[in-house]
Design an enzyme around this catalytic site. Sequence first.
Site, PDB file in Angstrom:
ATOM      1  N   GLY A 239      34.509  33.766  37.686  1.00  0.00           N
ATOM      2  CA  GLY A 239      34.708  34.249  36.208  1.00  0.00           C
ATOM      3  C   GLY A 239      33.597  34.797  35.543  1.00  0.00           C
ATOM      4  O   GLY A 239      33.774  35.417  34.170  1.00  0.00           O
ATOM      5  N   GLU A 275      33.426  30.332  42.922  1.00  0.00           N
ATOM      6  CA  GLU A 275      34.169  31.276  43.563  1.00  0.00           C
ATOM      7  C   GLU A 275      34.092  32.743  42.825  1.00  0.00           C
ATOM      8  O   GLU A 275      35.297  33.189  42.080  1.00  0.00           O
ATOM      9  CB  GLU A 275      35.605  30.800  43.143  1.00  0.00           C
ATOM     10  CG  GLU A 275      36.053  29.295  43.891  1.00  0.00           C
ATOM     11  CD  GLU A 275      37.130  28.782  43.392  1.00  0.00           C
ATOM     12  OE1 GLU A 275      37.808  29.300  42.316  1.00  0.00           O
ATOM     13  OE2 GLU A 275      37.741  27.888  43.802  1.00  0.00           O
ATOM     14  N   PRO A 276      32.945  33.132  42.643  1.00  0.00           N
ATOM     15  CA  PRO A 276      32.846  34.771  42.136  1.00  0.00           C
ATOM     16  C   PRO A 276      33.810  35.702  42.689  1.00  0.00           C
ATOM     17  O   PRO A 276      33.646  35.649  44.030  1.00  0.00           O
ATOM     18  CB  PRO A 276      31.441  34.897  42.077  1.00  0.00           C
ATOM     19  CG  PRO A 276      30.999  34.104  43.388  1.00  0.00           C
ATOM     20  CD  PRO A 276      31.808  32.667  43.432  1.00  0.00           C
ATOM     21  N   GLY A 277      34.349  36.388  42.117  1.00  0.00           N
ATOM     22  CA  GLY A 277      34.917  37.758  42.659  1.00  0.00           C
ATOM     23  C   GLY A 277      34.448  38.816  42.016  1.00  0.00           C
ATOM     24  O   GLY A 277      33.585  39.483  42.609  1.00  0.00           O
ATOM     25  N   ARG A 278      34.742  39.102  40.961  1.00  0.00           N
ATOM     26  CA  ARG A 278      34.249  40.425  40.128  1.00  0.00           C
ATOM     27  C   ARG A 278      32.820  40.714  40.062  1.00  0.00           C
ATOM     28  O   ARG A 278      32.238  41.553  40.263  1.00  0.00           O
ATOM     29  CB  ARG A 278      34.828  40.293  38.505  1.00  0.00           C
ATOM     30  CG  ARG A 278      34.616  41.681  37.854  1.00  0.00           C
ATOM     31  CD  ARG A 278      34.785  41.345  36.196  1.00  0.00           C
ATOM     32  NE  ARG A 278      36.003  40.521  36.041  1.00  0.00           N
ATOM     33  CZ  ARG A 278      37.199  41.308  35.964  1.00  0.00           C
ATOM     34  NH1 ARG A 278      37.396  42.366  35.602  1.00  0.00           N
ATOM     35  NH2 ARG A 278      38.342  40.611  35.677  1.00  0.00           N
ATOM     36  N   ARG A 314      43.660  48.876  36.055  1.00  0.00           N
ATOM     37  CA  ARG A 314      42.886  47.919  34.709  1.00  0.00           C
ATOM     38  C   ARG A 314      42.973  48.658  33.552  1.00  0.00           C
ATOM     39  O   ARG A 314      43.366  48.187  32.497  1.00  0.00           O
ATOM     40  CB  ARG A 314      41.608  47.580  35.159  1.00  0.00           C
ATOM     41  CG  ARG A 314      41.448  47.012  36.653  1.00  0.00           C
ATOM     42  CD  ARG A 314      40.050  46.161  36.812  1.00  0.00           C
ATOM     43  NE  ARG A 314      39.677  45.369  35.750  1.00  0.00           N
ATOM     44  CZ  ARG A 314      38.880  45.935  34.718  1.00  0.00           C
ATOM     45  NH1 ARG A 314      38.320  46.965  34.651  1.00  0.00           N
ATOM     46  NH2 ARG A 314      38.446  44.813  33.868  1.00  0.00           N
ATOM     47  N   TYR A 318      44.985  46.549  31.158  1.00  0.00           N
ATOM     48  CA  TYR A 318      44.210  45.439  30.154  1.00  0.00           C
ATOM     49  C   TYR A 318      43.326  46.082  29.268  1.00  0.00           C
ATOM     50  O   TYR A 318      42.590  45.823  28.620  1.00  0.00           O
ATOM     51  CB  TYR A 318      43.067  44.675  30.921  1.00  0.00           C
ATOM     52  CG  TYR A 318      43.296  43.986  32.539  1.00  0.00           C
ATOM     53  CD1 TYR A 318      44.193  42.782  32.352  1.00  0.00           C
ATOM     54  CD2 TYR A 318      43.079  44.410  33.470  1.00  0.00           C
ATOM     55  CE1 TYR A 318      44.732  42.187  33.346  1.00  0.00           C
ATOM     56  CE2 TYR A 318      43.451  43.747  34.771  1.00  0.00           C
ATOM     57  CZ  TYR A 318      44.075  42.612  34.648  1.00  0.00           C
ATOM     58  OH  TYR A 318      44.366  42.092  35.656  1.00  0.00           O
ATOM     59  N   CYS A 346      53.898  59.488  36.102  1.00  0.00           N
ATOM     60  CA  CYS A 346      54.973  59.698  34.961  1.00  0.00           C
ATOM     61  C   CYS A 346      55.154  58.711  33.943  1.00  0.00           C
ATOM     62  O   CYS A 346      56.084  58.012  33.917  1.00  0.00           O
ATOM     63  CB  CYS A 346      56.275  60.244  35.450  1.00  0.00           C
ATOM     64  SG  CYS A 346      56.490  61.682  36.490  1.00  0.00           S
ATOM     65  N   TYR A 375      39.303  44.172  41.532  1.00  0.00           N
ATOM     66  CA  TYR A 375      40.732  44.412  40.778  1.00  0.00           C
ATOM     67  C   TYR A 375      41.076  46.039  40.984  1.00  0.00           C
ATOM     68  O   TYR A 375      41.675  46.310  39.987  1.00  0.00           O
ATOM     69  CB  TYR A 375      40.718  43.704  39.719  1.00  0.00           C
ATOM     70  CG  TYR A 375      40.420  42.222  39.761  1.00  0.00           C
ATOM     71  CD1 TYR A 375      41.374  41.402  40.369  1.00  0.00           C
ATOM     72  CD2 TYR A 375      39.103  41.908  39.240  1.00  0.00           C
ATOM     73  CE1 TYR A 375      40.859  40.172  40.507  1.00  0.00           C
ATOM     74  CE2 TYR A 375      38.584  40.596  39.456  1.00  0.00           C
ATOM     75  CZ  TYR A 375      39.628  39.599  40.252  1.00  0.00           C
ATOM     76  OH  TYR A 375      39.272  38.209  40.144  1.00  0.00           O
TER      77      TYR A 375
HETATM   78  C1  LIG Z   1      40.608  35.038  39.780  1.00  0.00           C
HETATM   79  C2  LIG Z   1      39.848  33.802  40.282  1.00  0.00           C
HETATM   80  C3  LIG Z   1      38.667  33.656  40.745  1.00  0.00           C
HETATM   81  C4  LIG Z   1      37.695  34.863  40.731  1.00  0.00           C
HETATM   82  O1  LIG Z   1      37.286  35.425  39.286  1.00  0.00           O
HETATM   83  P1  LIG Z   1      36.472  36.413  39.024  1.00  0.00           P
HETATM   84  O2  LIG Z   1      36.719  36.710  37.362  1.00  0.00           O
HETATM   85  O3  LIG Z   1      36.723  37.817  39.780  1.00  0.00           O
HETATM   86  O4  LIG Z   1      35.118  36.032  39.365  1.00  0.00           O
HETATM   87  C5  LIG Z   1      38.113  32.615  41.029  1.00  0.00           C
HETATM   88  N1  LIG Z   1      38.845  31.527  41.311  1.00  0.00           N
HETATM   89  C6  LIG Z   1      40.357  31.455  40.885  1.00  0.00           C
HETATM   90  C7  LIG Z   1      40.835  30.266  41.097  1.00  0.00           C
HETATM   91  C8  LIG Z   1      40.832  32.579  40.312  1.00  0.00           C
HETATM   92  O5  LIG Z   1      42.064  32.506  40.274  1.00  0.00           O
END
Ligand SMILES: *Cc1c(COP(=O)(O)O)cnc(C)c1O
Length: 421
Positions: A239, A275-278, A314, A318, A346, A375
């Site tokens: 997050g 659990e970093p993604g972004r 996105r 968003y 379209c 994303y």
């Molecule tokens: C989406 C998600 C993440 C990653 O979130 P980011 O904002 O991309 O870091 C981590 N854990 C869970 C459970 C998620 O649903």
Amino acid sequence: MDHFQYSGGMLHAEDVSVSEIAAQVGTPFYVYSAATLTRHFQLFSEALSPMPHLVCFAIKSLSNVAVLKLLGQLGAGMDVVSGGEYLRAKAAGVPGDRIVFSGVGKTRDEMRMALTGGIRQFNVESEPELLALSAVATELGTTAPIAIRVNPDVDAKTHEKIATGKSENKFGIPIAKARAAYAQAASLPGIKVVGVDVHIGSQLTDLAPFEAAFTKVRELALQLRADGHQITRLDLGGGLGIPYTRSNEAPPLPVDYGTMVKRVLGDLDVEIEIEPGRLISGNSGLLVSEVIYVKNGEGRDFLILDAAMNDLVRPSMYGAHHDIIPVIEGTPGSPTQPFDVVGPVCETGDTFAKGRDLPLLAAGDLVAFRSAGAYGAVMASEYNTRPLIPEVLVQGDQFAVIRARPTFDEIISRDSIPEWL
Ligand SMILES: *Cc1c(COP(=O)(O)O)cnc(C)c1O
């Protein structure tokens, strides 16, 4: 920080010219920098040291197997939210004991897949899920390690579609009910409690909501230990937000996040999972597109690109902002003008930006969307029968297509016509 910069007036991904990739691969395409992915992963890992920890990359943000392999080789774990993502992690060579399984709607088939293939832990989000997991594990004669995802009722102060830690959201078990849920978990066959999980949302630009949530998790963990549970891991979710504009945004850095985590949780003798993604993938990618037409409208000029909302959703989903830059660097002092930047789909929603100041671009020019690694490709669709666009990975002076553009034949031949038609 990233590894996309101008060199000799041309935008480069590491040491590779973006227009050279475009010439070989065709536009539009995504390009990722291995050095940036690596750096972001390592920043997190260093930020949590010396606490025992595992950085689990949230696959849903960018799920190409080549990217997962790169991160897996650096020692990353993976956070998966579906059976498909689990199989991607395995295909990238990530061992099961580094894969955590999140998500509110795991099916029994997905549980079976992970229990058979190896899993570090399930982050369980409801009582029915707990009962299902117990049944599946018992049937397989095995034990499922679990953390319960608690919903701390904290306002993440982010976009409403990506806030997950308020009691009105569908995620997790309300923290006030957590002790009862853990008591139930401990009583069930095939279940082994290993920790507590929390994830309050995405693109957070302030540490305060994290700290509020982690403080609640801390109190809960101590209480659960007093209740007799073995809490050896805390999964803090992902997050942390990224700057989407180069100018005015300065979200907290991984090092600040790590310092806060150590301050709040450092004395608990637990292993930390995040659990970093972004933050790992977001600024590691560009979407590169070509201008098809410049259309002069009533009081506004449209830049019509060959990329569209189906490639990068996105902005329309968003209202998200992406910096858009020319691939050939504008010379200082050269004129700019406002454009509405749109795609060919379209839908009026197929608008990337309104009134964006850009150099005087013309048909055939290339532009790049920054911060498109997270994303982006994963949310793409084939709306308007537009093929999913290629993904390219750059490392130093080399690049490779890590997902090819499908042909129209491949797309159309997936449909089948019933014989009675
Ligand atoms: C989406 C998600 C993440 C990653 O979130 P980011 O904002 O991309 O870091 C981590 N854990 C869970 C459970 C998620 O649903």
